[in-house]
Design an enzyme around this catalytic site. Structure first.
Site, PDB file in Angstrom:
ATOM      1  CG  HIS A 119      -0.347  -0.181   2.536  1.00 43.10           C
ATOM      2  ND1 HIS A 119       0.171   1.102   3.029  1.00 43.10           N
ATOM      3  CD2 HIS A 119       0.298  -1.071   3.295  1.00 43.10           C
ATOM      4  CE1 HIS A 119       0.948   0.699   4.410  1.00 43.10           C
ATOM      5  NE2 HIS A 119       0.768  -0.683   4.300  1.00 43.10           N
ATOM      6  CG  ASP A 120      -0.223   4.033   1.507  1.00 44.10           C
ATOM      7  OD1 ASP A 120      -1.220   5.038   0.689  1.00 44.10           O
ATOM      8  OD2 ASP A 120      -0.607   3.591   2.343  1.00 44.10           O
ATOM      9  N   GLY A 137       5.060  -1.049   2.656  1.00 42.15           N
ATOM     10  CA  GLY A 137       4.254   0.197   2.413  1.00 42.15           C
ATOM     11  C   GLY A 137       4.880   1.515   2.404  1.00 42.15           C
TER      12      GLY A 137
END
Length: 257
Positions: A119-120, A137
């Protein structure tokens, strides 16, 4: 071009000349650009936007929920650019509300089998992630970066443009542009990616300036403050050294040194 066994949500937007293989699921709020090919047994969940002319192999999982305990179901997305090659069993997660809300992958990248992008993460263009390369992440990766097989990056690390990460190397800090890192426990700098720079059209003068910057930071034995002072002098005659210095100045995690 769409196999009859594929399951496609009515809200999905499918471009022209798109191929979707057998037993593939296309979820709600998914957008697939013209000319993209998606293999069999894939899962593409939304919100996800996939650009043009991407090649997605079988058994790929795109747009799944972030693997973050803080995620509470907020609307977050995955954005993939154009002309990427995504091979078998790659997993690409959406962003988180606390991390900017988006995982972004640029153009012309190769993500080989079993790559994971968490994520991200923000990935540039023309990168190669070899088999089993893994990003935690919030990792940022510049253009033309190569991650060799089984390499991994700790959350919030940055890897600068044209860097080369050797096989099995674990990155726990920021890697400046142009630098090679190879395995030695947690890995250590091993010079600049000179061969890669030559292939991309860097002439001898540019490469020599980058080598001087590397020596100032990694070989001189100077403190980081003194090394940055030397880099500031070298940057007056080299845009590449200026980019090198700016990367260091913008870091929030410790420099990989």
């Amino acid at each position: 071009m769409i196999h009859p066994s594929a399951v496609i949500d009515p809200s999905a937007r499918i471009g022209r000349d798109v191929a979707i293989g057998a037993f593939t699921l296309i979820g709600a709020e998914v957008e697939i650009g013209d000319g993209t090919r998606i293999g069999s047994h894939c899962s593409v969940l939304g919100p996800t936007r996939i650009g043009r002319d991407n090649q997605v192999a079988s058994h790929v999982a795109i747009g799944g929920d972030p693997q973050d305990k803080k995620f509470r179901g907020e609307r977050v997305e995955l954005v993939i650019g154009d002309r990427n090659t995504i091979r078998e069993f790659v997993t690409l997660n959406r962003g988180t509300g606390d991390g900017g809300g988006v995982t972004r992958i640029g153009d012309d990248n190769w993500l080989l089998a079993y790559t994971h992008v968490a994520h991200d993460c923000l990935i540039g263009n023309h990168c190669v992630f070899s088999n089993n390369a893994t990003l935690a992440g919030h990792v940022q990766v510049g253009d033309w970066v190569i991650l060799s097989g089984f390499a991994g990056a700790h959350q919030f690390c940055r890897i600068g443009a044209h860097a080369f990460i050797g096989m099995g190397t674990l990155i726990s800090g920021d890697v400046p542009p142009f630098v090679m890192v190879a395995q030695s426990e947690q890995g250590r700098p091993r010079g600049i990616n000179a061969e890669g720079l030559k292939r991309r059209g860097f002439d001898a003068e540019r490469i020599a300036a980058i080598k001087r910057a590397y020596r100032a930071l990694y070989v001189s034995g100077d403190s980081l403050a003194d090394a940055k002072a030397k880099l500031a002098e070298l940057a007056q005659d080299s845009d590449d050294v200026q980019a090198f210095l700016e990367f260091i100045e913008q870091g929030e995690r410790p420099l990989f040194r």
